[in-house]
Design an enzyme around this catalytic site. Structure first.
Site, PDB file in Angstrom:
ATOM      1  CB  CYS A   1      48.111  45.203  27.370  1.00 32.46           C
ATOM      2  SG  CYS A   1      47.055  45.550  28.743  1.00 32.46           S
TER       3      CYS A   1
ATOM      4  CD  GLU B   1      45.033  48.589  25.719  1.00 29.66           C
ATOM      5  OE1 GLU B   1      45.277  47.359  25.722  1.00 29.66           O
ATOM      6  OE2 GLU B   1      45.599  49.411  26.453  1.00 29.66           O
TER       7      GLU B   1
HETATM    8  C1  SIN Z   1      48.802  48.810  28.554  1.00 25.98           C
HETATM    9  O1  SIN Z   1      49.532  48.006  29.065  1.00 25.98           O
HETATM   10  O2  SIN Z   1      47.579  48.662  28.614  1.00 25.98           O
HETATM   11  C2  SIN Z   1      49.293  50.027  27.829  1.00 25.98           C
HETATM   12  C3  SIN Z   1      50.701  49.986  27.454  1.00 25.98           C
HETATM   13  C4  SIN Z   1      51.156  51.178  26.661  1.00 25.98           C
HETATM   14  O3  SIN Z   1      50.417  52.149  26.429  1.00 25.98           O
HETATM   15  O4  SIN Z   1      52.289  51.153  26.238  1.00 25.98           O
END
Ligand code: SIN
Length: 475
Positions: free
Chosen positions: A283, A249
């Site tokens: 992210c 991820e």
């Molecule tokens: C992330 O920023 O990697 C995860 C964000 C989320 O689960 O909403």
């Protein structure tokens, strides 16, 4: 030193005399405590214990594992205030957001406690009468994970819960900047009855050393990583030698699109929620805004007015919406991107306020062009560059013009456009008239260089299981 929690969640903390990692509060710089560090051989021994423990864990009926996960889930809820405070202290996000993350993190444990009972195989019509074909699903074995500092709890439970529910043992290296939440969450798992060797949290002398062990140890069958595309690429390269299964991820560069038929007020609310969650350090945060030129000025005016209302400060203080960013390097990078955008012709649409320490004032940038550096880089901070567009074709081309493909967002009231754009966006996730898309029930993940695999949802547990096909002959 601060009183961190009132409960016994922090029994793992060690003194400076032992091999230890100092953990500081990004809002104040204050020392919070020390997390234990393991030597290379100790991490290898932990992997061996995880392997031993996995055999018995996998033999438990799915229902028994589910019951233990359920106990863990309830303990996370019972301790949500302490966990949230600890998270705000070490990560910086406002307390209300930290509470939200504890609940978000717990939701994966609840969800996979259920999904673990539904890892069904299949019966497949055989090509000849003397055969029968079925599939069964089995745990991959020891699963490892490397998790980031921006979600110190949820990124662990999103991986650990499906792994444990599937019958894997799980060994995680949390981010060096936020390990206390990880150890605290594991402590609650042990209180729930999950064996210590089935779920382990390890920190090494440095992140690369642990990554090398996780990607090369023959007893580890799987690595799940959340973090940058750069590090994900290295881990995938290292995993290639032993053909280890990976879930990645990785980074994102989410476009947030406002069409001329959008509800502008709703789009502004969505933009605030998507952009400024965790001070822009997720992210899936909107990274670049594309607004149709006919509604550009209206959007900028309303968006900037709302952004100016955001309170920046220590996340423990009442009314704070935007905490510090995680490090001096992060702050320097964000501010340098803004300065270079201004040199290239962008303009600040919000009042300019300077902050000390690791705080960064939320900024809306207007007159931004698609080819500016700030549009192609993951900002990971509270800065919103806004670009004007004129046609849907031009917009789709710009939105897809990135190596990333994690989240995207758009606002439109036109049903035909909604379907066309949703299908044309090359992203794993699309928020339509919605700025927050994360939930345990939906498959989270990206395409292109944003990653491989899905977390959460019914798909999340398959990342930790192998499909075995059984062919019964001579019937
Ligand atoms: C992330 O920023 O990697 C995860 C964000 C989320 O689960 O909403």
């Amino acid at each position: 030193m601060h009183q961190i929690t009132n409960s016994d969640l922090l029994t793992f903390m060690v003194s400076k005399q032992e091999p230890a990692l100092a953990v500081n509060n990004p809002a104040t710089g204050e020392l919070l405590g020390y997390a234990p560090i393991l030597q290379h051989q100790q991490i290898e021994a932990a992997v061996e214990r995880a392997h031993q423990a996995q055999q018995a864990w996998a033999k438990l009926p799915a229902k028994s594992r589910s019951q233990l996960l359920n106990k863990w889930y309830h303990l996370l809820l019972d301790n949500q205030d302490d966990l949230a405070r600890l998270m705000t202290l070490e990560q910086g996000k406002p307390l209300a957001e930290a509470k939200g993350e504890v609940l978000y993190g717990a939701s994966f444990v609840e969800w996979f406690a259920e999904e673990g009972k539904r890892t069904y195989g299949e019966s497949i019509p055989a090509p000849s009468g003397d055969k029968r074909i079925v599939t069964i699903k089995q745990p991959v074995g020891v699963a490892s994970a490397i998790t980031p500092w921006n979600f110190p709890i949820a990124m662990i439970t999103r991986k650990a819960a499906p792994a444990l529910a599937a019958g894997c043992s799980f060994i995680v290296k949390p981010a060096e900047l936020t390990p206390l939440s990880a150890f605290a969450v594991a402590e609650l798992a042990y209180q729930a009855g999950i064996p210590r060797d089935v779920l382990q949290v390890v920190l090494g002398e440095d992140a690369a050393q642990v990554g090398a062990i996780f990607t090369s140890h023959p007893l580890i069958r799987k690595l799940s990583f959340t973090g940058s595309t750069r590090v994900g690429r290295i881990l995938m390269e290292q995993s290639a030698h032993d053909i280890k299964r990976t879930s990645m991820e990785l980074g994102g560069n989410a476009p947030f699109i406002v069409f001329d038929d959008a509800d502008i007020d709703a789009a502004v609310q969505g933009a605030i929620a998507s952009k400024f969650r965790n001070a822009g350090q997720t992210c899936v945060c909107a990274n670049r805004f594309y607004v149709h030129s006919s509604v550009y000025d209206e959007f900028i005016e309303k968006f900037a007015a709302q952004v100016e209302q955001l309170n920046v400060g220590n996340g423990l203080e009442e009314g704070v919406n935007v905490g510090p960013v995680i490090s001096q390097t992060a702050r320097d990078n964000i501010l340098a991107l803004v300065e270079r955008a201004l040199e290239q012709g962008a303009e600040v649409a919000t009042k300019r306020i300077e902050h000390d320490g690791l705080f960064v004032a939320p900024v809306v940038l207007k007159n931004v062009c698609h080819d500016m550096e700030i549009v192609s880089q993951e900002i990971f901070g509270p800065v919103a560059p806004v670009i004007a567009f004129d046609s849907d074709e031009q917009l789709i081309e710009m939105a897809n013009d990135t190596i990333y493909g994690l989240a995207s967002y758009f606002y439109s009231q036109n049903i035909a456009r909604v379907w066309n754009v949703a299908e044309a966006l090359e992203y794993g996730m699309v928020g339509i008239n919605e700025g927050i898309i994360s939930t345990e029930v939906a498959p989270f993940g990206g395409v292109k260089q944003s990653g491989i695999g899905r977390e959460g949802a019914k798909q999340g547990i398959d990342e930790y299981m192998n499909i075995k096909y059984l062919c019964f002959g001579g019937l």
